[in-house]
Design a protein around this motif. Sequence first.
Motif, PDB file in Angstrom:
ATOM      1  N   ILE A  16      31.982  26.624  48.934  1.00 11.79           N
ATOM      2  CA  ILE A  16      32.555  27.759  49.526  1.00 11.79           C
ATOM      3  C   ILE A  16      32.172  28.752  48.498  1.00 11.79           C
ATOM      4  O   ILE A  16      32.074  28.713  47.119  1.00 11.79           O
ATOM      5  N   ARG A  17      31.891  29.953  49.112  1.00 12.52           N
ATOM      6  CA  ARG A  17      31.656  31.089  48.307  1.00 12.52           C
ATOM      7  C   ARG A  17      32.792  32.414  48.902  1.00 12.52           C
ATOM      8  O   ARG A  17      32.829  32.568  49.938  1.00 12.52           O
ATOM      9  N   LEU A  18      33.401  32.601  47.862  1.00  9.19           N
ATOM     10  CA  LEU A  18      34.506  33.775  48.074  1.00  9.19           C
ATOM     11  C   LEU A  18      33.875  35.206  47.734  1.00  9.19           C
ATOM     12  O   LEU A  18      33.695  35.311  46.479  1.00  9.19           O
ATOM     13  N   THR A  19      34.141  36.203  48.522  1.00  5.33           N
ATOM     14  CA  THR A  19      33.670  37.432  48.295  1.00  5.33           C
ATOM     15  C   THR A  19      34.886  38.236  48.788  1.00  5.33           C
ATOM     16  O   THR A  19      35.587  37.904  49.450  1.00  5.33           O
ATOM     17  N   GLY A  20      34.674  39.711  48.119  1.00  8.33           N
ATOM     18  CA  GLY A  20      35.568  40.689  48.672  1.00  8.33           C
ATOM     19  C   GLY A  20      36.538  41.134  47.469  1.00  8.33           C
ATOM     20  O   GLY A  20      36.201  40.878  46.308  1.00  8.33           O
ATOM     21  N   PHE A  21      37.808  41.527  47.645  1.00  6.99           N
ATOM     22  CA  PHE A  21      38.564  42.103  46.768  1.00  6.99           C
ATOM     23  C   PHE A  21      40.050  41.664  46.848  1.00  6.99           C
ATOM     24  O   PHE A  21      40.591  41.469  47.919  1.00  6.99           O
ATOM     25  N   VAL A  22      40.557  41.742  45.729  1.00  2.00           N
ATOM     26  CA  VAL A  22      42.098  41.403  45.515  1.00  2.00           C
ATOM     27  C   VAL A  22      42.503  42.184  44.795  1.00  2.00           C
ATOM     28  O   VAL A  22      41.841  43.052  44.128  1.00  2.00           O
ATOM     29  N   PRO A  23      44.060  42.802  44.878  1.00  2.00           N
ATOM     30  CA  PRO A  23      44.581  43.822  44.171  1.00  2.00           C
ATOM     31  C   PRO A  23      44.958  43.587  42.681  1.00  2.00           C
ATOM     32  O   PRO A  23      45.298  44.458  42.017  1.00  2.00           O
ATOM     33  N   GLU A  24      45.197  42.274  42.563  1.00  2.37           N
ATOM     34  CA  GLU A  24      45.392  42.131  40.918  1.00  2.37           C
ATOM     35  C   GLU A  24      44.576  40.891  40.470  1.00  2.37           C
ATOM     36  O   GLU A  24      44.052  40.191  41.327  1.00  2.37           O
ATOM     37  N   ASN A  25      44.441  40.938  39.186  1.00  2.00           N
ATOM     38  CA  ASN A  25      43.052  40.023  38.460  1.00  2.00           C
ATOM     39  C   ASN A  25      43.681  38.522  38.712  1.00  2.00           C
ATOM     40  O   ASN A  25      42.892  37.513  38.845  1.00  2.00           O
ATOM     41  N   ALA A  26      45.028  38.466  38.732  1.00  2.00           N
ATOM     42  CA  ALA A  26      45.594  36.971  38.403  1.00  2.00           C
ATOM     43  C   ALA A  26      45.305  36.390  40.206  1.00  2.00           C
ATOM     44  O   ALA A  26      45.063  35.125  39.937  1.00  2.00           O
TER      45      ALA A  26
END
Length: 115
Positions: free
Chosen positions: A76-86
């Motif tokens: 699995i490859r996860l790409t993109g953005f999340v709002p917090e580092n955790a």
Amino acid sequence: MKFTQLLVIASSAVALSIGSASVYAQASDAAPAAAAPATSSKAANRALGRAVKRALTKNKQIDASNIYVRARDGAIRLTGFVPENAQIQIAGDVTQGVNGVSSVDNKLTVRRPGH
């Protein structure tokens, strides 16, 4: 439970297509028989990708709205953005916990809302 049923159906479809491909190969040339497993592999990859996305979406600690999942033979490859580092680590852990996942390439980055 639904994922298990989906996995059973996908496995059955793979077994059925492999069995029918070998019968076809005996009746004719082998070139068209090679296309059947590739098609079922694509279906299995799509099913696994959907299962991972569903697991990420269900987890209340993750904003999965900008996470993109690509599956290939259990990797699995996860790409993109999340709002917090955790959330990057949590997303990787959740993904690794999905049945059928053999490895996770976590390429998520942090992007604050509004940026």
